[in-house]
Design an enzyme around this catalytic site. Sequence first.
Site, short mmCIF file in Angstrom:
data_model
loop_
_atom_site.label_atom_id
_atom_site.label_comp_id
_atom_site.label_asym_id
_atom_site.label_seq_id
_atom_site.Cartn_x
_atom_site.Cartn_y
_atom_site.Cartn_z
CB SER A 137 1.42 2.35 0.19
OG SER A 137 1.95 1.72 1.11
CG ASP A 207 5.97 1.84 14.07
OD1 ASP A 207 6.91 0.91 14.43
OD2 ASP A 207 5.08 1.57 13.93
#
Length: 387
Positions: A137, A207
Amino acid sequence: MEVRARAPGKIILVGEHAVVHGSAAVAAAIDLYTTSSLSLLHEGEDGGAGAVELDLRDSALVFSWPCSSLRRALGEVSGKAGAPTPCSPDELAAIAKLMEGQEIPEAKIWLSAGLSAFLYLYTSILGCRPGKVVVTSDLPIGAGLGSSAAFCVSMSGALLTAAGTVGVGGGSGVEEWELFGKDDLELVNQWAFQGEKIIHGKPSGIDNSVSTFGSMIKFKKGELTNLKSRNPVKMLITDTRVGRNTKALVAGVSERASRHPDAMASVFHAVNSISEELSSIVELAAEDEIAITSKEDKLAELMEMNQGLLQCMGVSHSSIETVLQTTLKYSLVSKLTGAGGGGCVLTLIPTLSANIVLEKVATELESHGFRCFKVEVGGRGLQVCRG
Ligand SMILES: Nc1ncnc2c1ncn2[C@@H]1O[C@H](COP(=O)(O)OP(=O)(O)O)[C@@H](O)[C@H]1O
Ligand SMILES: C[C@@](O)(CCOP(=O)(O)O)CC(=O)O
Ligand SMILES: [Mg+2]
């Protein structure tokens, strides 16, 4: 077969927390991604009876569950192609037990929520068959940029693709990122939302929706409206590096709302008006410098008002206040983004602001120990690549 899926993080321009209580909010995807790479294995291929492995590359941590223990704990789950069923309390308890055997360093104990979401998504979609997922990530974790949603969306995207449930017929055989159609994205989003529920407790769904669909969206009570942002919205992000946890902050706001229902209903109502107004302003096309400045002044004022209301909700923090005061010295407006309590702060960068001002403000913010970076706002959502 290897499937790679990447999903972006997000910023919330206005409306966080209030969105959990039914107000509108505006969010946009950013060009920082979480990528999940999944390889399915055959029993015995690894020299054993097979296991499900999660390799968190950035943390240099690998977790592994023998398929036999998964079957013992969860039963003979066969994997599910359609819409998700929420994780039941019994399943959650069984998953918590599976976590006990794992060596999670004390300093990274917060990872256990992500691991539980992983086990739920993996076993629910693929059953207890052996496989390995590597996760990387670009996003800071637990800092308000939606790392939990990007994790759940990229994971759901990879698992559903490997299961043959989404993206059927797509892909050219060469390595390239592929976009899914609306129905496939809807399904990925539903699964990711269930994962977010394990991590957040009571997510609004904003989200995972923006991470799945990308772009800039208005979100209210589960309904998503795509916003056509006519002029680029430029944001500086400051990560205060103060760790916090969305689940606890969301619960704190709900507790305040139950102590002061009328006052908090008014706060949520005010946020709703701010989000509605900001949504219509971003869609206005400003053609010349005067119109652009006037548009950006309005956006900045609405962000400033929203920050005041977030303080009312009790989710600001001294580090966030330091960012606000520092940027104000340069006549720039900032607000927290995501759950607050530390984490990241947005600063609106006016189109006509000089680079030198930006460099100065970033240098001053970094002298406090914060980390500044610029992001592209409103880009793509989930993308998948089959190798
Ligand atoms: N790459 C990742 N690997 C494992 N877990 C992750 C990852 N990204 C996020 N998570 C999970 O999500 C949690 C952070 O989510 P949250 O508190 O909502 O903050 P945010 O979504 O703003 O980053 C982490 O504590 C972890 O459990
Ligand atoms: C506070 C909230 O509005 C956003 C949380 O975002 P993040 O996990 O802090 O990135 C919660 C939600 O909408 O689910
Ligand atoms: Mg989150």
